[in-house]
Scaffold this motif. Sequence first.
Motif, PDB file in Angstrom:
ATOM      1  N   ALA A 289      87.163  68.724 194.579  1.00 53.19           N
ATOM      2  CA  ALA A 289      87.698  69.826 193.769  1.00 53.19           C
ATOM      3  C   ALA A 289      86.618  70.454 192.893  1.00 53.19           C
ATOM      4  O   ALA A 289      86.695  71.635 192.552  1.00 53.19           O
ATOM      5  N   LYS A 290      85.610  69.645 192.552  1.00 55.75           N
ATOM      6  CA  LYS A 290      84.518  70.131 191.695  1.00 55.75           C
ATOM      7  C   LYS A 290      83.237  70.385 192.482  1.00 55.75           C
ATOM      8  O   LYS A 290      82.211  70.721 191.886  1.00 55.75           O
ATOM      9  N   ASN A 291      83.284  70.169 193.805  1.00 52.02           N
ATOM     10  CA  ASN A 291      82.085  70.353 194.636  1.00 52.02           C
ATOM     11  C   ASN A 291      80.903  69.544 194.094  1.00 52.02           C
ATOM     12  O   ASN A 291      79.766  70.035 194.055  1.00 52.02           O
ATOM     13  N   THR A 292      81.178  68.320 193.706  1.00 50.36           N
ATOM     14  CA  THR A 292      80.165  67.499 193.051  1.00 50.36           C
ATOM     15  C   THR A 292      80.144  66.093 193.646  1.00 50.36           C
ATOM     16  O   THR A 292      81.206  65.521 193.931  1.00 50.36           O
ATOM     17  N   VAL A 293      78.935  65.579 193.811  1.00 48.24           N
ATOM     18  CA  VAL A 293      78.738  64.203 194.232  1.00 48.24           C
ATOM     19  C   VAL A 293      78.006  63.469 193.118  1.00 48.24           C
ATOM     20  O   VAL A 293      77.150  64.060 192.441  1.00 48.24           O
ATOM     21  N   TYR A 294      78.357  62.201 192.923  1.00 44.44           N
ATOM     22  CA  TYR A 294      77.806  61.407 191.836  1.00 44.44           C
ATOM     23  C   TYR A 294      77.109  60.164 192.378  1.00 44.44           C
ATOM     24  O   TYR A 294      77.424  59.671 193.460  1.00 44.44           O
ATOM     25  N   LEU A 295      76.191  59.659 191.574  1.00 44.14           N
ATOM     26  CA  LEU A 295      75.583  58.364 191.862  1.00 44.14           C
ATOM     27  C   LEU A 295      75.537  57.584 190.549  1.00 44.14           C
ATOM     28  O   LEU A 295      74.760  57.918 189.658  1.00 44.14           O
ATOM     29  N   GLN A 296      76.408  56.592 190.459  1.00 43.64           N
ATOM     30  CA  GLN A 296      76.403  55.703 189.294  1.00 43.64           C
ATOM     31  C   GLN A 296      75.420  54.579 189.580  1.00 43.64           C
ATOM     32  O   GLN A 296      75.567  53.849 190.558  1.00 43.64           O
ATOM     33  N   MET A 297      74.435  54.444 188.706  1.00 43.27           N
ATOM     34  CA  MET A 297      73.378  53.453 188.909  1.00 43.27           C
ATOM     35  C   MET A 297      73.421  52.454 187.760  1.00 43.27           C
ATOM     36  O   MET A 297      73.213  52.828 186.602  1.00 43.27           O
ATOM     37  N   ASN A 298      73.696  51.216 188.078  1.00 40.23           N
ATOM     38  CA  ASN A 298      73.756  50.139 187.094  1.00 40.23           C
ATOM     39  C   ASN A 298      72.673  49.111 187.389  1.00 40.23           C
ATOM     40  O   ASN A 298      72.115  49.064 188.481  1.00 40.23           O
ATOM     41  N   SER A 299      72.406  48.277 186.401  1.00 43.05           N
ATOM     42  CA  SER A 299      71.408  47.201 186.547  1.00 43.05           C
ATOM     43  C   SER A 299      70.104  47.735 187.123  1.00 43.05           C
ATOM     44  O   SER A 299      69.541  47.178 188.070  1.00 43.05           O
ATOM     45  N   LEU A 300      69.639  48.810 186.547  1.00 44.10           N
ATOM     46  CA  LEU A 300      68.445  49.472 187.069  1.00 44.10           C
ATOM     47  C   LEU A 300      67.212  48.595 186.930  1.00 44.10           C
ATOM     48  O   LEU A 300      67.070  47.833 185.960  1.00 44.10           O
ATOM     49  N   LYS A 301      66.334  48.717 187.928  1.00 47.06           N
ATOM     50  CA  LYS A 301      65.106  47.947 187.990  1.00 47.06           C
ATOM     51  C   LYS A 301      63.903  48.899 187.997  1.00 47.06           C
ATOM     52  O   LYS A 301      64.041  50.055 188.423  1.00 47.06           O
ATOM     53  N   PRO A 302      62.736  48.426 187.600  1.00 46.13           N
ATOM     54  CA  PRO A 302      61.555  49.296 187.654  1.00 46.13           C
ATOM     55  C   PRO A 302      61.313  49.879 189.054  1.00 46.13           C
ATOM     56  O   PRO A 302      60.849  51.017 189.169  1.00 46.13           O
ATOM     57  N   GLU A 303      61.649  49.121 190.086  1.00 44.79           N
ATOM     58  CA  GLU A 303      61.438  49.622 191.446  1.00 44.79           C
ATOM     59  C   GLU A 303      62.422  50.724 191.850  1.00 44.79           C
ATOM     60  O   GLU A 303      62.290  51.299 192.932  1.00 44.79           O
ATOM     61  N   ASP A 304      63.387  51.022 190.994  1.00 46.10           N
ATOM     62  CA  ASP A 304      64.276  52.163 191.244  1.00 46.10           C
ATOM     63  C   ASP A 304      63.642  53.474 190.770  1.00 46.10           C
ATOM     64  O   ASP A 304      64.207  54.545 190.994  1.00 46.10           O
TER      65      ASP A 304
END
Length: 115
Positions: A74-89
């Motif tokens: 409905a909003k023409n939007t895609v999301y990426l929730q990123m948790n427990s982030l690491k330096p290699e991300d």
Amino acid sequence: QVQLVESGGGLVQPGGSLRLSCAASGIGFSTYLMGWYRQAPGKQRELVARIQSSGLTIYADSVKGRFTISRDNAKNTVYLQMNSLKPEDTAIYYCNAFRFPDDYWGQGTQVTVSS
């Protein structure tokens, strides 16, 4: 004119979270396979996660259990929730919209994971 506009990147400490958004215009969003890719310095662009119009998702092994892709047609939007982030991300994260033969990319948003 097709546009994919990413937002939500930034600097975060290891273990932290970020939520990326990609707003699409100029395409029939609900019919496209949407994906997030990333490219770290000196490395090739790689798939992070994809979501079909049906909601079916796939993830790279390196992010399974930490990242979640979702879409709001409905909003023409895609999301990426990123948790427990690491330096290699740490990388530039790109939004992609694919429906053969169309293949569109956003300009990218920088994610830096560092203390």
